[in-house]
Design an enzyme around this catalytic site. Structure first.
Site, PDB file in Angstrom:
ATOM      1  N   CYS A  33      40.083  33.533  34.873  1.00 56.09           N
ATOM      2  CA  CYS A  33      41.128  32.608  34.421  1.00 56.09           C
ATOM      3  C   CYS A  33      40.939  31.189  34.944  1.00 56.09           C
ATOM      4  O   CYS A  33      41.620  30.276  34.510  1.00 56.09           O
ATOM      5  CB  CYS A  33      42.506  33.130  34.792  1.00 56.09           C
ATOM      6  SG  CYS A  33      42.723  33.438  36.534  1.00 56.09           S
TER       7      CYS A  33
ATOM      8  N   CYS B 287      45.795  38.488  40.993  1.00 49.36           N
ATOM      9  CA  CYS B 287      46.277  37.339  41.773  1.00 49.36           C
ATOM     10  C   CYS B 287      46.446  37.732  43.237  1.00 49.36           C
ATOM     11  O   CYS B 287      46.130  36.963  44.141  1.00 49.36           O
ATOM     12  CB  CYS B 287      47.610  36.837  41.230  1.00 49.36           C
ATOM     13  SG  CYS B 287      47.507  36.275  39.533  1.00 49.36           S
TER      14      CYS B 287
END
Lengths: 192, 165
Positions: free
Chosen positions: B60, B130
């Protein structure tokens, strides 16, 4: 494989071909290719989209409209993916069996340092002129990564292509932040 | 007239659920860290007692920097700062991590698992990476600190510590 029957007297929209890749769907050779002619791709896309547009099948003979909807949506997806160098590179890497996984972590200190610095400069920028300067630098990085990808794919060096696709991902993110930049507006999270 | 009324009605009908969805997208704990991130900033990278971890999520394009200042006598983390350019979950994960490791020994801090971060912040499965980034960041900072100390003291102990990390 075509999305519409080739017989000029028929022209019926076909059911989805399982396993067809985006290159085939847009009427290109199924061989994944990074170097594409943007104008040619767009023309092919528009022509196919015209043939399968669901509005042309509103009378819904033989379930044509359903096929048209499916094909039309797939054609949009194919074009959106192949149009942009980043998504095109990622898609080719996926087809060739070396995708970039969500769970991968990047340990490239030099690249990360450059990204961090670029992001901090952008965060501290106060004026349009400053941002314009950063944009130019970033455009240079994007161009370099795209050129590198083109070379790596031509030489079938997939490891290099993957590394460059990751790099390009970072520059594109910065490009998006620059695009959304407005004086006085803080940049915190830049995607969901 | 009727057409425009229907249009307005349907638009307002759509407007409401979409804001509900947006509010629901992140858990309140994530939003809290995102709106009031703890320990944002930088420590002096060239300080011999500061370890810097710099990690990225290639899929990402997120980048996360986490720095720790260690008290050599006690071996505990006395200060910690982070800077993350990424999504709300990445910011919240690193913010949470800084709160969690302050005052810890390097060993304890290095043993924190991403699952703990994810559980605490109620991250959905698509955002698990994350929390992994936050785990990688603290580990990378600890390694950097150990490397620095080993280089500074030139002792075998330091080198072993760095190699075993």
């Amino acid at each position: 494989m075509t999305v519409v029957c080739m017989n000029p007297n028929c022209k019926v929209v076909q059911a989805l071909t399982p396993g067809a890749n985006y290159f085939e769907i847009l009427g290109l050779s199924s061989e994944p290719k990074f170097d594409l002619e943007a104008k040619d791709l767009r023309n092919k896309f528009l022509r196919i989209q015209q043939q399968v547009h669901p509005d042309s099948y509103s009378q819904n003979i033989n379930g044509d409209q359903l096929y048209a909807q499916q094909q039309s949506s797939l054609v949009n997806k194919a074009y959106a993916t192949l149009k942009e160098p980043l998504s095109r590179a990622n898609y080719i890497l996926e087809l060739l069996g070396v995708p970039i996984h969500e769970t991968e972590s990047l340990n490239e200190p030099e690249l990360l340092m450059e990204v961090m610095e670029a992001r901090e400069l952008l965060e501290d920028a106060q004026t349009e002129e400053e941002v314009e300067g950063l944009k130019e630098i970033n455009n240079g990085r994007i161009q370099q990564a795209v050129d590198g990808l083109s070379k790596a794919f031509r030489e079938q060096n997939l490891e290099a292509a993957k590394a460059l696709a990751i790099e390009l991902q970072y520059w594109i993110r910065i490009q998006n932040v620059i695009r959304d930049w407005a004086a006085g507006k803080p940049i915190v999270a830049d995607h969901v | 007239m009727l057409r425009s009324t229907i249009f307005t009605a349907s638009r307002s009908l759509f407007a409401k659920p979409s804001t509900v969805v947006a509010a629901r997208f992140y858990h309140p704990k994530v939003i809290d860290h995102y709106e009031r991130p703890r320990n944002v900033g930088s420590l002096n990278k060239s300080d011999p007692f500061v370890g810097t971890g710099l990690v990225g999520a290639p899929a990402c394009g997120d980048v996360m920097k986490l720095q720790i200042k260690v008290d050599e006598a006690t071996g505990k983390i006395v200060d910690v700062k982070f800077k993350t350019f990424g999504c709300g979950s990445a910011i919240a994960s690193s913010s949470y991590m800084t709160e969690r490791v302050r005052g810890m020994t390097l060993e304890d801090a290095g043993a924190i698992k991403n699952t703990e971060v994810a559980k605490e912040l109620c991250l959905p499965p698509v955002k698990l990476h994350c929390s992994m980034l936050a785990e990688d960041a603290i580990k990378s900072a600890i390694n950097d600190y150990k490397r620095k100390r080993a280089a500074a003291t030139g002792t075998a102990t330091g080198a072993t510590a760095s190699a075993s990390a």
